[in-house]
Design a protein around this motif. Structure first.
Motif, mmCIF file in Angstrom:
data_model
loop_
_atom_site.group_PDB
_atom_site.id
_atom_site.type_symbol
_atom_site.label_atom_id
_atom_site.label_comp_id
_atom_site.label_asym_id
_atom_site.label_seq_id
_atom_site.Cartn_x
_atom_site.Cartn_y
_atom_site.Cartn_z
ATOM 1 N N LYS A 1 0.825 -1.208 0.000
ATOM 2 C CA LYS A 1 0.000 0.000 0.000
ATOM 3 C C LYS A 1 0.859 1.259 0.000
ATOM 4 O O LYS A 1 0.587 2.197 -0.735
ATOM 5 C CB LYS A 1 -0.939 0.008 1.210
ATOM 6 N N SER B 1 2.632 1.462 -3.455
ATOM 7 C CA SER B 1 1.669 1.858 -4.475
ATOM 8 C C SER B 1 1.352 3.350 -4.366
ATOM 9 O O SER B 1 1.276 4.056 -5.378
ATOM 10 C CB SER B 1 0.397 1.025 -4.325
ATOM 11 N N TYR B 2 1.200 3.843 -3.157
ATOM 12 C CA TYR B 2 0.950 5.265 -2.929
ATOM 13 C C TYR B 2 2.088 6.118 -3.497
ATOM 14 O O TYR B 2 1.856 7.114 -4.180
ATOM 15 C CB TYR B 2 0.780 5.536 -1.423
#
Length: 120
Positions: free
Chosen positions: A42, A45-46
């Protein structure tokens, strides 16, 4: 949400990754890269979405195409390679996928791009 220090640290790790050429591995995935960078998917990906303005696959494919473009421009021997060999060299799973991504990024098919390079 991640704190600013974590964000900066991950950006630096991503820059180091870009220089390492690990993106040439056909097995490269968000999970694998997260493991290599010692972070979670996460957060990674951010960072890619917000600092590279791309989704993960587009990001990796872009690095791969930039790599092969550099090879084609710098080493005329690469212009003699078959599309399948170029595809394998830069980590694509198939020549068809390579050709599709290549054309999307450069607006030329690999063959046309090579032909134009050879003329100049």
């Amino acid at each position: 949400m991640m704190n600013t220090n974590t964000e900066i640290r991950l950006q630096k790790k991503l820059e180091k990754f870009e220089k390492s050429r690990h993106y040439l591995s056909p097995r490269m995935s968000l999970a694998l890269l997260s493991t290599l960078l010692k972070t979670n998917g996460k957060y990674l990906s951010y960072i890619i979405n917000n600092h590279r303005s791309k989704h993960f696959n587009s990001y990796i494919n872009g690095l791969r195409i930039q790599y092969i473009l550099m090879k084609l421009e710098d080493d005329p021997q690469y212009r003699k390679y078959k599309i399948a060999a170029l595809s394998k060299e830069c980590g694509f799973s198939s020549p068809a996928k390579f050709a599709t991504v290549f054309k999307k990024i450069t607006l030329y098919s690999p063959s046309d791009f090579i032909e134009n390079l050879s003329r100049n």
